[in-house]
Design an enzyme around this catalytic site. Structure first.
Site, PDB file in Angstrom:
ATOM      1  N   MET A   8     -29.211  61.872 -18.931  1.00 36.83           N
ATOM      2  CA  MET A   8     -30.401  62.032 -18.084  1.00 36.83           C
ATOM      3  C   MET A   8     -30.374  60.998 -16.957  1.00 36.83           C
ATOM      4  O   MET A   8     -31.401  60.726 -16.316  1.00 36.83           O
ATOM      5  CB  MET A   8     -31.666  61.904 -18.931  1.00 36.83           C
ATOM      6  CG  MET A   8     -31.745  63.012 -20.000  1.00 36.83           C
ATOM      7  SD  MET A   8     -33.397  63.407 -20.556  1.00 36.83           S
ATOM      8  CE  MET A   8     -33.927  61.831 -21.199  1.00 36.83           C
ATOM      9  N   LEU A  51     -27.885  55.358 -15.478  1.00 37.16           N
ATOM     10  CA  LEU A  51     -26.764  55.018 -16.348  1.00 37.16           C
ATOM     11  C   LEU A  51     -26.620  53.511 -16.549  1.00 37.16           C
ATOM     12  O   LEU A  51     -26.787  52.733 -15.617  1.00 37.16           O
ATOM     13  CB  LEU A  51     -25.480  55.584 -15.743  1.00 37.16           C
ATOM     14  CG  LEU A  51     -25.522  57.093 -15.478  1.00 37.16           C
ATOM     15  CD1 LEU A  51     -24.223  57.555 -14.831  1.00 37.16           C
ATOM     16  CD2 LEU A  51     -25.782  57.878 -16.750  1.00 37.16           C
ATOM     17  N   SER A  59     -24.333  50.405 -19.194  1.00 36.57           N
ATOM     18  CA  SER A  59     -22.940  50.254 -19.657  1.00 36.57           C
ATOM     19  C   SER A  59     -22.661  51.053 -20.931  1.00 36.57           C
ATOM     20  O   SER A  59     -21.499  51.355 -21.221  1.00 36.57           O
ATOM     21  CB  SER A  59     -22.552  48.787 -19.801  1.00 36.57           C
ATOM     22  OG  SER A  59     -23.584  48.053 -20.357  1.00 36.57           O
ATOM     23  N   HIS A  82     -23.555  54.216 -21.323  1.00 36.36           N
ATOM     24  CA  HIS A  82     -23.065  55.503 -20.810  1.00 36.36           C
ATOM     25  C   HIS A  82     -21.619  55.370 -20.306  1.00 36.36           C
ATOM     26  O   HIS A  82     -20.798  56.258 -20.516  1.00 36.36           O
ATOM     27  CB  HIS A  82     -23.924  55.974 -19.631  1.00 36.36           C
ATOM     28  CG  HIS A  82     -25.330  56.342 -19.980  1.00 36.36           C
ATOM     29  ND1 HIS A  82     -26.414  55.622 -19.555  1.00 36.36           N
ATOM     30  CD2 HIS A  82     -25.836  57.380 -20.697  1.00 36.36           C
ATOM     31  CE1 HIS A  82     -27.527  56.191 -19.989  1.00 36.36           C
ATOM     32  NE2 HIS A  82     -27.212  57.253 -20.692  1.00 36.36           N
ATOM     33  N   LYS A 133     -26.470  56.284 -31.009  1.00 32.58           N
ATOM     34  CA  LYS A 133     -27.820  55.723 -31.044  1.00 32.58           C
ATOM     35  C   LYS A 133     -28.843  56.829 -31.306  1.00 32.58           C
ATOM     36  O   LYS A 133     -29.785  56.637 -32.049  1.00 32.58           O
ATOM     37  CB  LYS A 133     -28.164  55.007 -29.737  1.00 32.58           C
ATOM     38  CG  LYS A 133     -29.535  54.359 -29.793  1.00 32.58           C
ATOM     39  CD  LYS A 133     -29.897  53.643 -28.519  1.00 32.58           C
ATOM     40  CE  LYS A 133     -30.284  54.597 -27.430  1.00 32.58           C
ATOM     41  NZ  LYS A 133     -31.586  55.284 -27.643  1.00 32.58           N
ATOM     42  N   ASP A 134     -28.600  57.998 -30.679  1.00 33.66           N
ATOM     43  CA  ASP A 134     -29.488  59.148 -30.910  1.00 33.66           C
ATOM     44  C   ASP A 134     -28.910  59.945 -32.081  1.00 33.66           C
ATOM     45  O   ASP A 134     -28.366  61.037 -31.914  1.00 33.66           O
ATOM     46  CB  ASP A 134     -29.559  59.994 -29.633  1.00 33.66           C
ATOM     47  CG  ASP A 134     -30.176  59.211 -28.487  1.00 33.66           C
ATOM     48  OD1 ASP A 134     -31.380  58.955 -28.524  1.00 33.66           O
ATOM     49  OD2 ASP A 134     -29.424  58.814 -27.576  1.00 33.66           O
ATOM     50  N   SER A 154     -31.885  53.443 -21.608  1.00 34.75           N
ATOM     51  CA  SER A 154     -32.572  53.434 -20.304  1.00 34.75           C
ATOM     52  C   SER A 154     -34.018  52.995 -20.477  1.00 34.75           C
ATOM     53  O   SER A 154     -34.627  52.471 -19.552  1.00 34.75           O
ATOM     54  CB  SER A 154     -32.546  54.828 -19.673  1.00 34.75           C
ATOM     55  OG  SER A 154     -31.212  55.222 -19.498  1.00 34.75           O
TER      56      SER A 154
HETATM   57  O1  PAF Z   1     -29.426  62.024 -24.789  1.00 32.36           O
HETATM   58  C1  PAF Z   1     -29.803  62.456 -23.682  1.00 32.36           C
HETATM   59  O2  PAF Z   1     -29.725  61.780 -22.660  1.00 32.36           O
HETATM   60  C2  PAF Z   1     -30.388  63.859 -23.589  1.00 32.36           C
HETATM   61  O3  PAF Z   1     -31.148  64.174 -24.712  1.00 32.36           O
HETATM   62  C3  PAF Z   1     -29.341  64.953 -23.327  1.00 32.36           C
HETATM   63  C4  PAF Z   1     -28.332  65.076 -24.469  1.00 32.36           C
HETATM   64  C5  PAF Z   1     -28.595  64.648 -22.028  1.00 32.36           C
HETATM   65  C6  PAF Z   1     -30.016  66.329 -23.171  1.00 32.36           C
HETATM   66  O4  PAF Z   1     -30.931  66.339 -22.119  1.00 32.36           O
END
Ligand code: PAF
Length: 288
Positions: free
Chosen positions: A30, A33, A35, A37, A151-152, A188
């Protein structure tokens, strides 16, 4: 690095690359960005020939009252970072480009069970929004491989299962969580923290580590550990959405027989919601 805002132009470019036998790797983001990412991009570039990053703040995964409007949008800086890190292509569509028929699409992707508990219980509709937009990105880009951050953790589990159930021919890679020196997982959303909150924020990871150490020392009353972790966090000023010890694959509450565990936490400091997790394998030799 070339930036594309439209699906058709991107598809044409990717078709050429595919025809030349190039392996395409996708990093969905999203934007804004950091480090973490860039580290995911580096992991991705090791296993593909053409790397593509998508930047799209997806409205359908934000609930009412969440941070969709204030989510930081920093495209020029993101473009610079990606370019410097060797990213080949950027896809940065508008909302209308992604949802030409409006946001209330008739078709959505639901990953039953995995999406309902934990963050799903506190953010109704969130994972349906994520699974649906990632399906669209998979169809637009048709990557051979895609990477998501650990992390997610619940998002990763939902997307792995979606990929399996819907037969997307995409290999899913998991990128390790990157942390600041004091242990705070990079996100972020960390920039929303006020200075005093930023100082307290590493407590989230410290609590996960303490609970992991308690489990490794032989404690298997996970409900007791969950409530003691929640108590510790509340004492430090967090509002805890959940602290859960779950089976690493099913995300169901772990019991004494569960071997692969994940400890997951979501907690708010002021206006900022933070998440983090640690996994451990009790069957692995190092865990004894
Ligand atoms: O993790 C994220 O940034 C968002 O949930 C994703 C996977 C880009 C989907 O919008």
């Amino acid at each position: 690095m070339d930036t594309f805002h439209e699906r058709a132009a991107l598809r044409a470019r990717l078709q050429e690359a595919r025809a030349r036998g190039r392996r395409i790797g996708l990093l969905p983001t999203m934007g804004n960005l950091h480090s973490g990412h860039i580290a995911l991009l580096e992991d991705l570039r090791r296993v593909c020939d053409i790397s593509i990053c998508s930047i799209f703040v997806n409205p359908t995964q934000f609930g009412a009252g969440e941070d969709f409007e204030r989510y930081p949008r920093t495209l020029p800086q993101d473009q610079e970072r990606l370019s410097a890190a060797g990213c080949d292509l950027l896809f940065a569509p508008s909302i209308v480009e992604m949802y030409p028929h409006g946001l209330t699409t008739l078709t959505t992707v639901t990953v039953q069970g995995l999406q309902d508990g934990l963050c799903g219980a506190h953010r109704p509709g969130h994972f349906q929004g994520v699974a649906s937009v990632v399906s669209k990105l998979f169809n637009i880009v048709q990557p051979d491989v895609a990477i998501f951050g650990e992390k997610d953790y619940q998002q990763l589990a939902v997307l792995r299962r979606m990929t399996l159930d819907l037969d997307f021919p995409v290999q899913i890679l998991a990128g390790a969580t990157r942390r600041d020196a004091d242990g705070l997982a990079l996100s972020s959303r960390n920039q929303y923290l006020r200075p005093d909150e930023r100082q307290r924020a590493p407590m989230l990871y410290r609590t996960l580590q303490q609970m992991r150490d308690a489990i490794l020392s032989g404690i298997d009353d996970y409900r007791m550990l969950e409530s003691s972790a929640t108590g510790l966090l509340e004492k430090s000023g967090f509002h805890t959405d959940y602290f859960s010890v779950v089976d690493a694959d099913s995300l169901q509450p772990a019991g004494a027989q569960t071997r692969r565990l994940t400890l997951l936490v979501a907690a708010r400091l002021g206006e900022t919601r933070l998440i983090d997790n640690i996994s451990l394998d009790l069957a692995a030799p190092t865990a004894t």
